[in-house]
Design a protein around this motif. Structure first.
Motif, short mmCIF file in Angstrom:
data_model
loop_
_atom_site.label_atom_id
_atom_site.label_comp_id
_atom_site.label_asym_id
_atom_site.label_seq_id
_atom_site.Cartn_x
_atom_site.Cartn_y
_atom_site.Cartn_z
N ASN A 1 60.27 -24.28 -19.12
CA ASN A 1 59.43 -23.16 -19.55
C ASN A 1 57.95 -23.42 -19.33
O ASN A 1 57.11 -22.67 -19.84
N PHE A 2 57.62 -24.47 -18.60
CA PHE A 2 56.22 -24.79 -18.36
C PHE A 2 55.49 -23.64 -17.65
O PHE A 2 54.27 -23.50 -17.78
N ASP A 3 56.23 -22.82 -16.89
CA ASP A 3 55.56 -21.76 -16.12
C ASP A 3 54.87 -20.74 -17.03
O ASP A 3 53.85 -20.15 -16.66
N VAL A 4 55.40 -20.54 -18.24
CA VAL A 4 54.74 -19.64 -19.19
C VAL A 4 53.40 -20.22 -19.62
O VAL A 4 52.37 -19.55 -19.59
N LEU A 5 53.43 -21.50 -20.00
CA LEU A 5 52.20 -22.16 -20.43
C LEU A 5 51.21 -22.28 -19.28
O LEU A 5 50.01 -22.10 -19.47
N GLU A 6 51.71 -22.55 -18.09
CA GLU A 6 50.83 -22.66 -16.91
C GLU A 6 50.13 -21.34 -16.63
O GLU A 6 48.93 -21.31 -16.32
N SER B 1 46.14 -21.00 -16.90
CA SER B 1 45.49 -20.61 -15.64
C SER B 1 44.65 -19.36 -15.84
O SER B 1 43.56 -19.23 -15.26
N THR B 2 45.14 -18.42 -16.65
CA THR B 2 44.38 -17.21 -16.94
C THR B 2 43.08 -17.54 -17.67
O THR B 2 42.02 -16.99 -17.36
N LEU B 3 43.15 -18.45 -18.65
CA LEU B 3 41.97 -18.80 -19.42
C LEU B 3 40.95 -19.56 -18.59
O LEU B 3 39.73 -19.29 -18.67
N LEU B 4 41.40 -20.52 -17.80
CA LEU B 4 40.49 -21.39 -17.04
C LEU B 4 40.09 -20.80 -15.70
O LEU B 4 39.22 -21.35 -15.02
N GLU B 5 40.74 -19.70 -15.31
CA GLU B 5 40.46 -19.03 -14.04
C GLU B 5 40.64 -19.97 -12.85
O GLU B 5 39.86 -19.98 -11.91
N LYS B 6 41.67 -20.79 -12.94
CA LYS B 6 42.06 -21.66 -11.82
C LYS B 6 43.53 -22.00 -12.00
O LYS B 6 44.07 -21.96 -13.11
N ASN C 1 51.33 -7.96 -15.73
CA ASN C 1 51.29 -8.71 -14.47
C ASN C 1 50.41 -9.94 -14.55
O ASN C 1 50.12 -10.56 -13.53
N ALA C 2 49.97 -10.31 -15.76
CA ALA C 2 49.16 -11.52 -15.90
C ALA C 2 50.03 -12.74 -15.62
O ALA C 2 51.23 -12.74 -15.92
N PRO C 3 49.45 -13.80 -15.05
CA PRO C 3 50.22 -15.01 -14.78
C PRO C 3 50.93 -15.51 -16.04
O PRO C 3 50.31 -15.66 -17.09
#
Length: 319
Positions: A22-27, A31-36, A200-202
């Motif tokens: 389930n790491f893809d949810v956390l990633e 990623s959305t917060l850090l913009e990378k 559609n957010a990561p």
């Protein structure tokens, strides 16, 4: 408890998101917060990152390391805490010292991102997303201190602030706006535990599949219900305590105000009495001087009419 389609993110941090599958949810969230793009390598353990099964705990910590070796501390805080700023500073600073082996050079200090999801009105601000970083600015020329060419090559970063802990605060207690912006979509989910179809957010599409209440077994569902019930009870207790405190405060304030009002009234009365006494004394003194002048004018033969016109006294005063 009203059944929800999805489980809350704080519960997912405690249970589901610790699974590598389930790491893809956390990633997607980070990623959305850090913009990378962030890829989670592994979960780490620290004194502030123990997996607690206490359903009444409002604080949830998850510590991860990404593929670049940077540390990501995610914390959810539901209960108001006036010293929360100092707490996130302490938490990030402690990680810096925990994850450097004795004898290693300072260049091995790890980068830390402290990500904080708060469900209370922290500080004073109009926004829901805040990001803090450290920079050194000149006192005389207002320039920002930069890394040397050698330091940029050695550390692999282009700015001093990228060596220091960074802090992100998401204030989602009242966020209720759905939009096309990935960050606002995540804030909406965190606040409402709901993921609309057009998300559609990561990470949110993955969350739609993996954070469903119905996908948990009966034991997990029962544990989640207890967790939500305890959280509601705790929130009610906090609201009740605050309400009672306000009532007591108003009663005490009213009584204190009455007493202060009486004291101020007495003091103002004394002050006004002194002022009025001085004013009356000055007026009487001026009248006596005027009468003396009138008597002297009369003794010198001045007419009554002239004395009245000159002094403003009446004929009765002069006679």
């Amino acid at each position: 408890m009203r059944d929800r389609t999805f489980i809350s993110f704080d519960w997912a941090l405690k249970r589901l998101l610790r699974d590598k599958a389930n790491f893809d949810v956390l990633e997607g969230f980070v990623s959305t917060l850090l913009e990378k793009r962030v890829k989670i390598h592994r979960l780490l353990e620290s004194e502030s990152n123990k997996d607690r099964d206490d359903a009444k705990m409002n604080r949830v910590d998850l510590l991860a390391e990404d593929e670049a070796g940077e540390m990501l501390l995610v914390e959810v805080q539901g209960e108001s805490e006036f010293a929360y700023f100092q707490r996130i500073l302490f938490g990030a600073s402690k990680l810096v010292t925990e994850y450097i082996d004795s004898g290693k050079n300072y260049e091995n200090v790890k980068k830390v991102y402290s990500i904080n999801i708060v469900y209370f009105d922290l500080g004073q601000g109009k926004d829901f997303f805040y990001r803090g970083k450290t920079e050194f600015r000149g006192a005389h020329f207002n320039d920002v201190l930069q890394l040397s060419t050698f330091q940029r090559q050695k550390f692999g970063v282009d700015a001093v602030y990228k060596l220091f802990p960074e802090y992100i605060i998401l204030k989602v207690n009242d966020f209720n706006r759905w939009s096309k912006e990935p960050l606002e979509q995540w804030a909406y989910f965190l606040s409402n535990t709901d993921i609309p179809e057009d998300a559609n957010a990561p990470g949110l599409q993955e969350a739609r599949e993996k954070l469903r209440f119905a996908s948990m077994n009966r034991e997990e569902q029962a544990a989640y219900r207890r967790y939500i019930d305890n959280r509601v009870i705790l929130a009610d207790q906090i609201i009740t305590a605050r309400g009672e405190g306000k009532l007591e405060g108003r009663a005490e304030g009213f009584e204190e105000g009455r007493e202060e009002g009486r004291a101020e009234g007495r003091e103002e009365g004394r002050a006004e009495g002194r002022a009025e006494g001085r004013a009356e004394g000055r007026a009487e003194g001026e009248r006596m001087k005027t009468l003396e002048i009138a008597h002297k004018m009369k003794a010198c033969g001045a007419s009554i009419a002239d004395i009245v016109r000159f002094t403003g006294l009446t004929e009765k005063d002069i006679l």
